[in-house]
Design a protein around this motif. Structure first.
Motif, mmCIF file in Angstrom:
data_model
loop_
_atom_site.group_PDB
_atom_site.id
_atom_site.type_symbol
_atom_site.label_atom_id
_atom_site.label_comp_id
_atom_site.label_asym_id
_atom_site.label_seq_id
_atom_site.Cartn_x
_atom_site.Cartn_y
_atom_site.Cartn_z
ATOM 1 N N PHE A 14 0.751 -1.117 0.048
ATOM 2 C CA PHE A 14 0.035 0.001 -0.074
ATOM 3 C C PHE A 14 0.903 1.384 0.059
ATOM 4 C CE2 PHE A 14 -2.159 3.367 2.234
ATOM 5 C CZ PHE A 14 -3.215 3.469 1.682
ATOM 6 N N GLU A 15 0.572 2.274 -0.655
ATOM 7 C CA GLU A 15 1.343 3.424 -0.647
ATOM 8 C C GLU A 15 0.613 4.567 -0.129
ATOM 9 O OE1 GLU A 15 3.026 4.485 -4.622
ATOM 10 O OE2 GLU A 15 3.760 2.420 -4.926
ATOM 11 N N SER A 16 -0.797 5.132 -0.665
ATOM 12 C CA SER A 16 -1.426 5.993 -0.130
ATOM 13 C C SER A 16 -2.846 6.076 -0.392
ATOM 14 C CB SER A 16 -0.803 7.490 -0.427
ATOM 15 O OG SER A 16 -0.683 7.566 -1.864
ATOM 16 N N ALA A 17 -3.487 6.687 0.141
ATOM 17 C CA ALA A 17 -4.898 7.071 -0.221
ATOM 18 C C ALA A 17 -5.042 8.192 -0.959
ATOM 19 C CB ALA A 17 -6.094 7.012 1.144
ATOM 20 N N LEU A 18 -5.745 8.414 -2.066
ATOM 21 C CA LEU A 18 -5.771 9.548 -2.786
ATOM 22 C C LEU A 18 -6.916 10.269 -2.540
ATOM 23 C CD1 LEU A 18 -4.531 8.406 -6.253
ATOM 24 C CD2 LEU A 18 -3.094 9.541 -4.454
ATOM 25 N N MET A 19 -8.217 9.870 -2.328
ATOM 26 C CA MET A 19 -9.177 10.331 -1.781
ATOM 27 C C MET A 19 -9.789 9.569 -0.471
ATOM 28 S SD MET A 19 -11.130 10.772 -5.471
ATOM 29 C CE MET A 19 -12.191 11.944 -5.112
ATOM 30 N N TRP A 25 -2.163 1.027 5.319
ATOM 31 C CA TRP A 25 -2.109 -0.579 5.366
ATOM 32 C C TRP A 25 -0.888 -0.856 4.989
ATOM 33 C CZ3 TRP A 25 -6.466 -3.021 6.495
ATOM 34 C CH2 TRP A 25 -7.718 -2.199 6.619
ATOM 35 N N ASP A 26 -0.634 -2.154 5.125
ATOM 36 C CA ASP A 26 0.574 -2.956 4.688
ATOM 37 C C ASP A 26 0.601 -3.326 3.303
ATOM 38 O OD1 ASP A 26 1.932 -2.610 7.289
ATOM 39 O OD2 ASP A 26 0.875 -4.261 7.984
ATOM 40 N N LEU A 27 -0.759 -3.916 2.744
ATOM 41 C CA LEU A 27 -0.787 -4.663 1.506
ATOM 42 C C LEU A 27 -2.151 -4.408 0.901
ATOM 43 C CD1 LEU A 27 0.538 -8.136 2.024
ATOM 44 C CD2 LEU A 27 1.809 -6.248 0.692
ATOM 45 N N VAL A 28 -2.248 -4.548 -0.322
ATOM 46 C CA VAL A 28 -3.367 -4.537 -1.190
ATOM 47 C C VAL A 28 -3.569 -5.733 -1.824
ATOM 48 C CG1 VAL A 28 -4.995 -3.147 -2.766
ATOM 49 C CG2 VAL A 28 -3.806 -1.983 -1.224
ATOM 50 N N VAL A 29 -4.770 -6.187 -1.702
ATOM 51 C CA VAL A 29 -4.822 -7.785 -2.460
ATOM 52 C C VAL A 29 -5.994 -7.501 -3.213
ATOM 53 C CG1 VAL A 29 -4.790 -9.964 -2.244
ATOM 54 C CG2 VAL A 29 -3.490 -8.736 -0.716
ATOM 55 N N VAL A 30 -5.798 -7.799 -4.500
ATOM 56 C CA VAL A 30 -7.335 -7.917 -5.359
ATOM 57 C C VAL A 30 -7.196 -9.499 -5.812
ATOM 58 C CG1 VAL A 30 -8.372 -7.044 -7.292
ATOM 59 C CG2 VAL A 30 -7.247 -5.663 -5.966
#
Length: 69
Positions: A14-19, A25-30
């Motif tokens: 995870f890098e950042s929330a734009l909105m 968060w550590d990770l984003v999984v899709v």
């Protein structure tokens, strides 16, 4: 996941929330599944259910979203 026909589309830091609200968060999984029955089948699978307590214990928090395309 693969046992029921699912697969990962993305597993990345995870890098950042734009909105919206700021979150960390550590990770984003899709992932993707052929249909909702396959996703439900995963949660009914005996092997998955046996390791789920370890998965939960390894996470401080999680969010799970279901979408259809």
């Amino acid at each position: 996941m693969e046992k029921v026909g699912g697969r990962f589309l993305l597993l990345a830091p995870f890098e950042s929330a734009l909105m919206g609200a700021e979150e960390d968060w550590d990770l984003v999984v899709v992932g993707t599944y052929p249909d909702s029955k396959a996703l439900l089948a995963l949660h009914e699978d005996a092997d998955y259910r046996s390791v789920y307590p370890h998965r939960s214990a390894a996470l401080e928090r999680q969010k799970v979203f279901a979408c259809s395309a």
